[in-house]
Design a protein around this motif. Structure first.
Motif, mmCIF file in Angstrom:
data_model
loop_
_atom_site.group_PDB
_atom_site.id
_atom_site.type_symbol
_atom_site.label_atom_id
_atom_site.label_comp_id
_atom_site.label_asym_id
_atom_site.label_seq_id
_atom_site.Cartn_x
_atom_site.Cartn_y
_atom_site.Cartn_z
ATOM 1 N N LEU A 152 0.811 -1.211 0.000
ATOM 2 C CA LEU A 152 0.000 0.000 0.000
ATOM 3 C C LEU A 152 0.851 1.271 0.000
ATOM 4 O O LEU A 152 0.483 2.266 -0.642
ATOM 5 N N PHE A 153 1.950 1.248 0.732
ATOM 6 C CA PHE A 153 2.786 2.444 0.887
ATOM 7 C C PHE A 153 4.248 2.049 1.017
ATOM 8 O O PHE A 153 4.574 0.943 1.454
ATOM 9 N N GLY A 154 5.129 2.980 0.678
ATOM 10 C CA GLY A 154 6.483 2.947 1.193
ATOM 11 C C GLY A 154 6.512 3.763 2.470
ATOM 12 O O GLY A 154 5.597 4.552 2.744
ATOM 13 N N ILE A 155 7.528 3.583 3.290
ATOM 14 C CA ILE A 155 7.727 4.437 4.462
ATOM 15 C C ILE A 155 9.174 4.896 4.474
ATOM 16 O O ILE A 155 10.094 4.094 4.331
ATOM 17 N N GLU A 156 9.376 6.209 4.651
ATOM 18 C CA GLU A 156 10.701 6.798 4.652
ATOM 19 C C GLU A 156 10.757 7.886 5.717
ATOM 20 O O GLU A 156 9.925 8.809 5.703
ATOM 21 N N GLY A 157 11.705 7.786 6.618
ATOM 22 C CA GLY A 157 11.825 8.805 7.654
ATOM 23 C C GLY A 157 12.896 8.433 8.648
ATOM 24 O O GLY A 157 13.862 7.734 8.319
ATOM 25 N N TYR A 158 12.709 8.844 9.889
ATOM 26 C CA TYR A 158 13.744 8.602 10.886
ATOM 27 C C TYR A 158 13.217 8.847 12.290
ATOM 28 O O TYR A 158 12.165 9.461 12.504
ATOM 29 N N ASN A 159 13.989 8.346 13.239
ATOM 30 C CA ASN A 159 13.834 8.658 14.662
ATOM 31 C C ASN A 159 15.089 9.409 15.080
ATOM 32 O O ASN A 159 16.198 8.952 14.814
ATOM 33 N N ILE A 160 14.926 10.579 15.723
ATOM 34 C CA ILE A 160 16.063 11.341 16.216
ATOM 35 C C ILE A 160 16.052 11.271 17.735
ATOM 36 O O ILE A 160 15.029 11.520 18.378
ATOM 37 N N ARG A 161 17.186 10.903 18.339
ATOM 38 C CA ARG A 161 17.191 10.542 19.749
ATOM 39 C C ARG A 161 18.478 10.970 20.445
ATOM 40 O O ARG A 161 19.483 11.252 19.802
ATOM 41 N N ARG A 162 18.412 10.957 21.762
ATOM 42 C CA ARG A 162 19.607 11.164 22.566
ATOM 43 C C ARG A 162 19.424 10.539 23.936
ATOM 44 O O ARG A 162 18.300 10.273 24.377
ATOM 45 N N LEU A 163 20.570 10.297 24.588
ATOM 46 C CA LEU A 163 20.573 9.819 25.964
ATOM 47 C C LEU A 163 20.599 11.023 26.907
ATOM 48 O O LEU A 163 21.366 11.965 26.703
ATOM 49 N N TYR A 164 19.773 10.960 27.928
ATOM 50 C CA TYR A 164 19.639 12.056 28.900
ATOM 51 C C TYR A 164 19.794 11.479 30.297
ATOM 52 O O TYR A 164 19.190 10.453 30.625
ATOM 53 N N ARG A 165 20.623 12.125 31.108
ATOM 54 C CA ARG A 165 20.792 11.682 32.493
ATOM 55 C C ARG A 165 20.035 12.611 33.432
ATOM 56 O O ARG A 165 20.133 13.832 33.336
ATOM 57 N N GLU A 166 19.272 12.000 34.320
ATOM 58 C CA GLU A 166 18.614 12.783 35.357
ATOM 59 C C GLU A 166 19.700 13.331 36.278
ATOM 60 O O GLU A 166 20.449 12.558 36.892
#
Length: 327
Positions: free
Chosen positions: A91-105
């Motif tokens: 039905l579709f292609g999917i193209e993108g991303y997840n942008i992330r980082r590690l965070y310390r309390e």
């Protein structure tokens, strides 16, 4: 009181500190080094833990990206919707991303993964052509396509002490491999007051991930006491079975079937490494997704995001949105 003159070496040192300390904080968008994960990461000795943590984010605390590319297929019991919607149809292609980082309390050994994700539904015949509308083959009406745009997708906290252990891994050929399979069940009828046409108002899905890191990268990035720079070179295989996406305006309770997502993902050092055609779309229409969140917060998925952004937190209903947007 007379002004004191700085000697050349002292003046240069003062200038260096003035330029580097504030600029470092500003470049990362951080107000304090207390949120950076490095000091906690350095204490971990378990190899699998060091690998797993580096899929959550860069040990230096900067943003990294998992680029996502794949396809979405119709999964229809008994092929009951043929010929309009065939079982196994792409039905579709999917193209993108997840942008992330590690965070310390600050002041703790607790780490969070903080992320946003934007994934576009594309023409099944052309992965670089973002779909703006889609003709529903069941009711023959055309609806606007809403990308996956989850702000935010957060996990944690993880108490990362020296005894912190990672998932079990296997070595296959020249790669270290591990798996994360996540059954998802959320009662949106109860939590959001919106059933989305789901059976019982319950969203039920299965998320399945396989992670792959080659031997050279494993050796370079699992040295106890060392904080590696940049993103770990990681490949991911991802599959998801879930109900029809909300913009498709297909009620699961009436049109029995599901979607199967099958994609590949790979790590990038930063947003700047994403292909220009995706960045052009994000810069123009979704600028929030150029960076990871700065602090922990509630998470979204496609349905809760749709409820917030398209249904304006319940100001309108899913059925009303579908009726208003059917073309």
């Amino acid at each position: 009181m007379p002004k004191r003159r700085l000697t050349a070496p002292v003046a240069l040192a003062a200038l260096f500190l003035a330029l580097t300390a504030p600029a470092s904080a500003a470049a990362d968008g951080r107000t304090t080094d207390a949120t950076l994960p490095g000091p906690v990461f350095k204490t971990v000795t378990d190899k699998n833990a060091l690998l797993s943590l580096q899929t959550f984010g860069r040990p230096d605390g900067k943003d990294m990206v998992f680029r996502i590319s794949g396809s979405v297929y119709a999964n229809v019991e008994g092929n009951a919707l043929e010929p309009g919607l065939r079982h196994g149809q792409k039905l579709f292609g999917i193209e993108g991303y997840n942008i992330r980082r590690l965070y310390r309390e600050p002041g703790t050994t607790k780490l969070y993964q903080l992320s946003r994700e934007i994934v576009f539904y594309t023409d099944p015949a052309d992965p670089t052509k973002i779909l703006r509308e889609w003709k529903n083959p069941v009711d023959l009406k055309t609806y606007p396509v809403v990308p996956i745009n989850n702000d935010t997708v957060n996990f944690g906290p993880f108490d990362v002490t020296p005894s912190y252990a990672g998932p079990p891994t296997r070595r296959l050929h020249d790669e270290t491999v591990w798996t994360s399979d996540i059954p998802v069940r959320t009662d949106f009828g109860s939590t959001l007051g919106e059933r989305f046409g789901l059976v019982g108002g319950v969203y039920a899905a299965q998320e399945m991930f396989d992670f792959f890191v080659d031997d050279r990268e494993v050796a370079a990035r699992t040295v106890p006491g060392k904080v590696p720079s940049g993103a770990m070179k990681t490949k991911i295989a991802w599959s998801r079975t879930s109900p029809w996406a909300p913009f498709m305006c297909l009620a699961e309770s009436e049109v029995r079937g599901q979607l199967t997502y099958h994609a590949r993902s790979w790590s990038l050092n930063s947003y700047a490494d994403v292909e220009p055609w995706i960045r052009a779309e994000v810069d123009k229409n979704h600028p929030l997704y150029r960076s990871a969140p700065s602090a922990p917060g509630a998470s979204e998925n496609s349905w809760s995001s749709f409820h917030t952004k398209q249904l304006h937190k319940g100001a309108t209903t899913w059925a009303s949105w579908c009726a208003a947007n059917a073309g």
